[in-house]
Each structure stands twice: as C-alpha cells, then as structure tokens.
Write an enzyme that holds these catalytic residues in place. Structure first.
Site, PDB file in Angstrom:
ATOM      1  N   PHE A  63     -49.875 -45.426  50.052  1.00  0.00           N
ATOM      2  CA  PHE A  63     -50.640 -46.269  49.141  1.00  0.00           C
ATOM      3  C   PHE A  63     -51.808 -45.486  48.545  1.00  0.00           C
ATOM      4  O   PHE A  63     -52.062 -45.541  47.336  1.00  0.00           O
ATOM      5  CB  PHE A  63     -51.147 -47.506  49.873  1.00  0.00           C
ATOM      6  CG  PHE A  63     -51.833 -48.503  48.979  1.00  0.00           C
ATOM      7  CD1 PHE A  63     -51.128 -49.168  47.988  1.00  0.00           C
ATOM      8  CD2 PHE A  63     -53.185 -48.775  49.126  1.00  0.00           C
ATOM      9  CE1 PHE A  63     -51.758 -50.092  47.153  1.00  0.00           C
ATOM     10  CE2 PHE A  63     -53.828 -49.686  48.292  1.00  0.00           C
ATOM     11  CZ  PHE A  63     -53.108 -50.350  47.312  1.00  0.00           C
ATOM     12  N   HIS A  64     -52.480 -44.716  49.369  1.00  0.00           N
ATOM     13  CA  HIS A  64     -53.614 -43.915  48.894  1.00  0.00           C
ATOM     14  C   HIS A  64     -53.137 -42.722  48.066  1.00  0.00           C
ATOM     15  O   HIS A  64     -53.766 -42.362  47.068  1.00  0.00           O
ATOM     16  CB  HIS A  64     -54.442 -43.430  50.087  1.00  0.00           C
ATOM     17  CG  HIS A  64     -55.208 -44.523  50.760  1.00  0.00           C
ATOM     18  ND1 HIS A  64     -56.578 -44.506  50.907  1.00  0.00           N
ATOM     19  CD2 HIS A  64     -54.798 -45.691  51.331  1.00  0.00           C
ATOM     20  CE1 HIS A  64     -56.971 -45.600  51.536  1.00  0.00           C
ATOM     21  NE2 HIS A  64     -55.905 -46.325  51.812  1.00  0.00           N
ATOM     22  N   ASP A  65     -52.029 -42.122  48.468  1.00  0.00           N
ATOM     23  CA  ASP A  65     -51.497 -40.977  47.726  1.00  0.00           C
ATOM     24  C   ASP A  65     -51.053 -41.388  46.323  1.00  0.00           C
ATOM     25  O   ASP A  65     -51.157 -40.591  45.377  1.00  0.00           O
ATOM     26  CB  ASP A  65     -50.317 -40.377  48.505  1.00  0.00           C
ATOM     27  CG  ASP A  65     -49.736 -39.139  47.837  1.00  0.00           C
ATOM     28  OD1 ASP A  65     -50.480 -38.446  47.115  1.00  0.00           O
ATOM     29  OD2 ASP A  65     -48.542 -38.862  48.037  1.00  0.00           O
TER      30      ASP A  65
END
Length: 350
Positions: A63-65
């Site tokens: 999700f962060h990537d």
C-alpha cells in the site's frame, strides 16, 4: 509457398526474440515458483504465537509502495514517519531478493509477489480463498534509487485521523478509486494492528468474535475475511479515547481505558477515523482527530456516510468482499510506469 511460410515463421521468431530480450525483467516459471516458495518460507518463519506478522506487513508495504509518482516501484522512504515499522518488513525481504532474485525480476515485482503470497497464505483455512496469484502480472519498473525512494516527488498519505470526506478524497486522488472501491480496500485492516511507536495508535481491528476461522491455526489478525466490517456494522457503541495524550482512536463503549494504558493481553479492538468513515460521517475538530459526535449519542449522534451501504454489504457477505478485495488489490498493485504482462504459469520446454 513453403519457403515463404518458413521465412515468415523465422521473421516472427526473430521479432519475438528481440521483444523478449529487450525486457530485462522477463521472468521464468522456475524463478517465479522459487520466489513464491522462498517468500512463503520467510512468512512462516516469523511467528508471534498464532499470528504471522509478515502477512499484514507485506500488505501494508505494498500500500505504501504503490503511492506516489512511480506507484508500485519497489521503493520506500523509511525516514518518513508514516512509513515507520516497514523497515522490519523490508529488512527481511530485501536480503532474500538481493541474494536470490536480483537481476531475475524487479524488486517491485518481488514486493508485489510477497503480498500476494501472504494473502494466499491468510486464506488457507478460510472458507473463501484469495486467488489473486492466479492473475498475477509482472514487469514492474523499479524506481532509479530502489529500494530507497527519492524524496523529491510529491507524497500524500492518509494518517488515520482524517475526516470521512478527506478519507475518500485521498483514495480518489491517489488511486482513482471511488467510494465503494475505497471501502473495499480499507478491509485490509482486518489484518495486523497498530503500534504506538509506528503510527501513534494501539491495538488491532479485529478479534475472535467475527473470525471465519474461529479455531484455526492462525490468529484472526492473520486471516483475510470480512470480520473488519462486522466490527463496526454489528457493534455500534464506539467512543473515542486518547492515546499517548495525543491521538484519538475509537474503542467499544464498554472498554474506556485507552489501549496504551493496558497490558497487551488486555487490549481491545480499535477503529480509527478512517475506519469509522466506512459507516459514519466523521468531522474532526483538531489535528488529533477529535470528533464531537458518537454513533449512539442521543444529542450529537453521528450520521451514516454514503459508504455505510457498502460496508453493510461486505459485513453480510464475506465471499462478496473477498472477491471484490482481490480485484481492487490487484488493480492497485498493477499500477506502474511499465505495461505489465501475465506471469508465466507453465514451464516452457524447448
């Protein structure tokens, strides 16, 4: 005619070879299968009682990537506060990638594969299986500084204390997801939990009450199911408590002691403002996420948001949610500058 046909086949073969040769990240079946097995072994090796924290960890990593300019590009800036805790995940994944798969697949593909393997593992005992691996695509481009993210690009993130309006605005602007699609993706919170040192909140979103695998080998926080939605659809009395004298999180009205004041075994499930947005209109009055309404107040009762109908559907139909989550998670992890192609499903014989 025979010579012409033969010549045509040779030309096509040469073109195909050149196209394949130009794709440096062209993945073989054997490499993919080895990567899946290695990732699964790694996930199983990190265990906390019945919880496999790398399941939630790899999903959070993706999700962060997948945020920012290059989307899912194998790059994380660990100096950003909202990425706190992800270093534990990449510190396990990166050595495996560097020693066994670097040059054979991109790091972005490896991260995406890790999350897909983790989600598959999370439903081994569940009544509805995650089948995203059957549709896995490869060919993602790493950022130039992978695995470290370049700080120069724009960066937005959702902190957990936002309003309902800002929560769904974020998903629309960052991923192009509408309200239903955002509600679907937020269901990933059924996995894992919050740690004070990482995100400023304390606790997990689910417990055993609504698990679809009540007596399984995994903790509810490692099982992908719709228990998350049932926590705020079937349980309405929630109120805000203050964590670390700062951030507001929601706990059931029968558990008013903030989780950070309790020993770990006594902590209770939580919701953040972004979770409440799935059912209620939340309008914080400060940066800590304070809200004047509650779902059960007779005087200042929160009103249902437009997202409520979707969350209610998912709370009542686990199969529907798992199916739609699989589709949305796949859409998210396929976001990249490159055009992706289907992962090899069979070993080629020459």
């Amino acid at each position: 005619m025979v010579r012409l046909t033969t010549l045509l086949k040779v030309c096509i073969a040469i073109v195909c070879f050149k196209q394949s040769f130009g794709r440096k990240d062209l993945l073989t079946f054997d490499t993919l299968e080895k990567a899946k097995a290695s990732i699964l072994t790694l996930i199983e090796s990190v265990k906390n009682n019945k919880d496999l924290p790398m399941i939630a960890g790899t999903v959070r990593l993706l999700f962060h990537d997948c945020m920012g300019q290059g989307k899912c590009d194998g790059c994380i800036n660990h100096s950003r506060p909202l990425n706190a805790g992800l270093k534990k995940v990449t510190d396990r994944l990166d050595p495996l990638y560097d020693t066994s798969f670097k040059g054979k697949m991109s790091r972005a593909d490896f991260y995406a594969l890790a999350a897909s393997v983790a989600l598959t593992r999370s439903t081994v005992e569940a009544p509805v299986k995650y089948n995203g691996l059957n549709h896995f695509k490869v060919g993602r481009k790493d950022c130039a500084t992978s695995p470290i993210e370049d700080d120069s690009g724009p960066y937005r993130f959702i902190k957990g204390t936002e309003s309902t309006q800002d929560t769904f605005k974020f998903f629309k602007e960052e991923f192009g997801f509408n309200t239903r699609e955002a509600v679907t993706l937020l269901g990933a919170h059924t996995l894992g939990g919050c740690h004070l040192e990482n995100v400023g909140f304390v606790g997990s979103w689910v417990d055993e009450r609504f698990s679809t695998v009540p007596n399984g080998s995994l903790a509810p926080t490692s099982v992908l199911d719709n228990a998350y939605y049932r926590m705020f659809i079937d349980i309405v009395p929630w109120l805000q408590v203050t964590i670390n004298d700062k951030n507001k999180q929601w706990q059931e009205i029968t558990h008013t002691t903030p989780n950070d004041k309790l020993p770990k075994p006594n902590r209770v499930p939580i919701l953040l403002n972004v979770d409440m947005a799935n059912s209620w209109i939340i309008k914080p009055t400060d940066d800590n996420g304070s809200v004047s309404c509650t779902p059960t107040s007779s005087k200042t009762r929160c009103q249902h948001s437009t997202a409520h109908k979707y969350a209610k559907q998912y709370a009542r139909d686990n199969a529907l949610w798992v199916r739609e989550f699989t589709k949305m998670f796949t859409r998210m992890i396929n976001m990249n500058e490159n055009k992706l192609y289907n992962a090899p499903k069979h070993k080629k014989h020459y």
